[in-house]
Design a protein around this motif. Structure first.
Motif, PDB file in Angstrom:
ATOM      1  N   VAL A  84      -0.375   3.141  -4.159  1.00  0.00           N
ATOM      2  CA  VAL A  84       0.198   2.490  -5.334  1.00  0.00           C
ATOM      3  C   VAL A  84      -0.612   2.832  -6.576  1.00  0.00           C
ATOM      4  N   GLU A  85      -1.926   2.867  -6.427  1.00  0.00           N
ATOM      5  CA  GLU A  85      -2.779   3.206  -7.564  1.00  0.00           C
ATOM      6  C   GLU A  85      -2.506   4.628  -8.056  1.00  0.00           C
ATOM      7  N   ALA A  86      -2.110   5.508  -7.115  1.00  0.00           N
ATOM      8  CA  ALA A  86      -1.811   6.895  -7.476  1.00  0.00           C
ATOM      9  C   ALA A  86      -0.351   7.081  -7.897  1.00  0.00           C
ATOM     10  N   GLY A  87       0.400   5.965  -7.956  1.00  0.00           N
ATOM     11  CA  GLY A  87       1.787   6.036  -8.395  1.00  0.00           C
ATOM     12  C   GLY A  87       2.793   6.289  -7.289  1.00  0.00           C
ATOM     13  N   HIS A  88       2.396   6.043  -6.032  1.00  0.00           N
ATOM     14  CA  HIS A  88       3.287   6.263  -4.889  1.00  0.00           C
ATOM     15  C   HIS A  88       3.383   4.981  -4.057  1.00  0.00           C
ATOM     16  N   ASP A  89       4.166   5.031  -3.006  1.00  0.00           N
ATOM     17  CA  ASP A  89       4.262   3.897  -2.079  1.00  0.00           C
ATOM     18  C   ASP A  89       5.003   4.363  -0.841  1.00  0.00           C
TER      19      ASP A  89
END
Length: 236
Positions: free
Chosen positions: A116-121
């Protein structure tokens, strides 16, 4: 995975023959593969026709590997690009079911937070839960496996049917002796905890019947399993 710290820290090893990681251009060594296999963490080569037809084995073993925990308790690992992009494994010896679940949830939470921190999930649907390559894993995307010895029940002709009635599938792990792997059946709509408790109850029923057969208290295994399952359901 490599950003995990503390008790979750570990090392990523590409499969032997994989050239996708510059730090290990030839993949893991034979000794590293042997150690992972002994720890039940080595990623298996896909052989089932259905799996191969899905493309899961394309370009094997390139871009496949195993993350292995080097700290903490128990055994925690991750398979990368087997059938799904990621498959977490949390293994405990003995009957430490709570420890295995706790290790899995801790690692899952840390990895998801990093994504999530890297913009994914993870791919997830409100209606179907986590989306996986195999439809049978929809929901929690989790399977619970117990390795047990059942020398009497495993010789019964209706053994696998008895397991199915308890929501379990059975496989032989390829080790010596009477050991069997009992795995939770697909349970879309249940939480991780509910899935663990359901599988645990099924395994307990089988162990109780095995003890009764060993003590000479019964010889009708299918009926004994059915009776024990009914009693457990009423007690639950």
């Amino acid at each position: 995975l490599q950003s995990l710290g503390g008790d979750l820290s570990g090392v990523y090893l590409p499969l032997t023959g994989s050239s996708s990681r510059c730090e290990k251009p030839r993949g893991m060594s034979k000794e590293e593969a042997r150690q992972l296999e002994e720890a039940s963490l080595l990623l298996p080569v896909p052989e089932a026709a259905l799996v191969l037809s899905s493309g899961a084995g394309r370009d094997w073993p390139d871009a496949r590997g195993v993350f292995s925990q080097t700290a903490g308790e128990g055994r925690l690992g991750a398979w990368v690009n087997e059938e799904d992009h990621l498959a977490l494994l949390s293994i405990r010896s003995g009957a430490d079911i709570a420890g295995a679940l706790r290790g899995f949830l801790e690692a899952d939470g840390a990895i998801r937070a990093a994504l999530v921190e890297a913009g994914h999930d993870y791919a997830r649907s409100d209606a179907l839960g986590f989306l996986t390559s195999c439809p049978s894993n929809l929901g929690t995307a989790m399977r619970v496996t117990f390795r047990v010895k059942l020398k009497h029940l495993s010789k019964d002709k209706k053994w696998k049917k008895s397991c199915q009635q308890l929501g379990l599938s059975v496989t032989v792990p390829g080790v010596a002796g009477d050991e069997m792997d009992l795995t939770s059946a697909p349970q879309l709509g249940k939480s991780e905890l509910e899935q663990v408790l359901s599988a645990l109850q099924g395994v307990k029923v089988l162990l109780d019947v095995e003890a009764k057969v060993d003590a000479g208290e019964t010889s009708d295994i299918p009926q004994a399993v059915a009776d024990a399952a009914a009693a457990a359901a009423m007690a639950g």
